[in-house]
Write an enzyme that holds these catalytic residues in place. Structure first.
Site, PDB file in Angstrom:
ATOM      1  N   CYS A  79      37.762  37.289  35.964  1.00  0.00           N
ATOM      2  CA  CYS A  79      37.921  35.952  35.899  1.00  0.00           C
ATOM      3  C   CYS A  79      37.038  35.477  37.514  1.00  0.00           C
ATOM      4  O   CYS A  79      36.316  35.087  37.876  1.00  0.00           O
ATOM      5  CB  CYS A  79      38.795  35.035  35.309  1.00  0.00           C
ATOM      6  SG  CYS A  79      39.028  35.315  33.354  1.00  0.00           S
ATOM      7  N   ARG A  80      38.251  35.400  37.921  1.00  0.00           N
ATOM      8  CA  ARG A  80      38.045  34.837  39.796  1.00  0.00           C
ATOM      9  C   ARG A  80      38.068  35.480  40.476  1.00  0.00           C
ATOM     10  O   ARG A  80      37.049  34.887  41.582  1.00  0.00           O
ATOM     11  CB  ARG A  80      40.050  34.084  40.297  1.00  0.00           C
ATOM     12  CG  ARG A  80      40.511  33.040  38.857  1.00  0.00           C
ATOM     13  CD  ARG A  80      41.763  32.861  39.223  1.00  0.00           C
ATOM     14  NE  ARG A  80      43.005  33.848  39.199  1.00  0.00           N
ATOM     15  CZ  ARG A  80      44.703  33.707  38.807  1.00  0.00           C
ATOM     16  NH1 ARG A  80      44.898  33.134  39.445  1.00  0.00           N
ATOM     17  NH2 ARG A  80      44.521  35.173  38.460  1.00  0.00           N
TER      18      ARG A  80
END
Ligand code: 4NP
Length: 155
Positions: free
Chosen positions: A13-14
């Site tokens: 994700c990040r």
């Protein structure tokens, strides 16, 4: 040219979004940087980014669908000039994992955004899809400041 590794928990994700934002910012400045991302955990190793991360990147013109998650290795602490953690847990884990001969400089991503020093990029994994827009805004804000910082000569 400096090399930068972005590290979150799952690397789906990040940190792939941070890598994509930096790649775009470096391209705009015509800089040839070595960029990568990794996770402190290995649960998602070999997997592509979360579809919500792929979607937000695509909306901003970046294709991250070809990335595959991997776990941080001891060699990363030698190979990269900078290792940038997305939150405090990841930064602490990186400090714990760093081998004795580590040369990489560790920092928190939002330390590179004036006024947001010491803050974490929240994990959007468990939340609503809109959380990924917040993540994108944070990683793009950090991209310019990070480039300004890493290009400054060391004193
Ligand atoms: P990331 O998000 O660290 O931003 O890639 C997460 C992805 C997966 C999990 C946690 C965070 N997980 O627990 O599987």
């Amino acid at each position: 040219m400096p090399s930068i590794l972005f590290v979150c928990l799952g690397n789906i994700c990040r940190s792939p979004l941070a890598e994509a934002a930096l790649r775009e910012a470096a391209r705009r400045r015509d800089l040839d940087l070595t960029l990568d991302s990794a996770g402190t955990g290995d649960w998602h190793a070999g997997e592509p980014p979360d579809p919500r991360a792929v979607a937000v990147a695509a909306r901003h013109g970046a294709d991250i669908s070809g990335l595959r998650a991997r776990q941080v290795t001891p060699g990363d602490f030698i190979r990269f000039d900078h290792i940038v953690a997305l939150d405090h847990d990841n930064l602490e884990n990186l400090r714990r994992l760093a081998p004795a001969d580590a040369t990489a400089r560790l920092s928190l991503l939002l330390d590179h955004v004036p006024g947001r020093e010491g803050q974490a990029v929240a994990d959007p994994w468990f939340g609503a899809a809109e959380g990924f827009d917040v993540t994108w805004a944070e990683v793009t804000a950090a991209a310019e400041g990070l480039l300004d910082g890493v290009l400054k000569p060391r004193r």
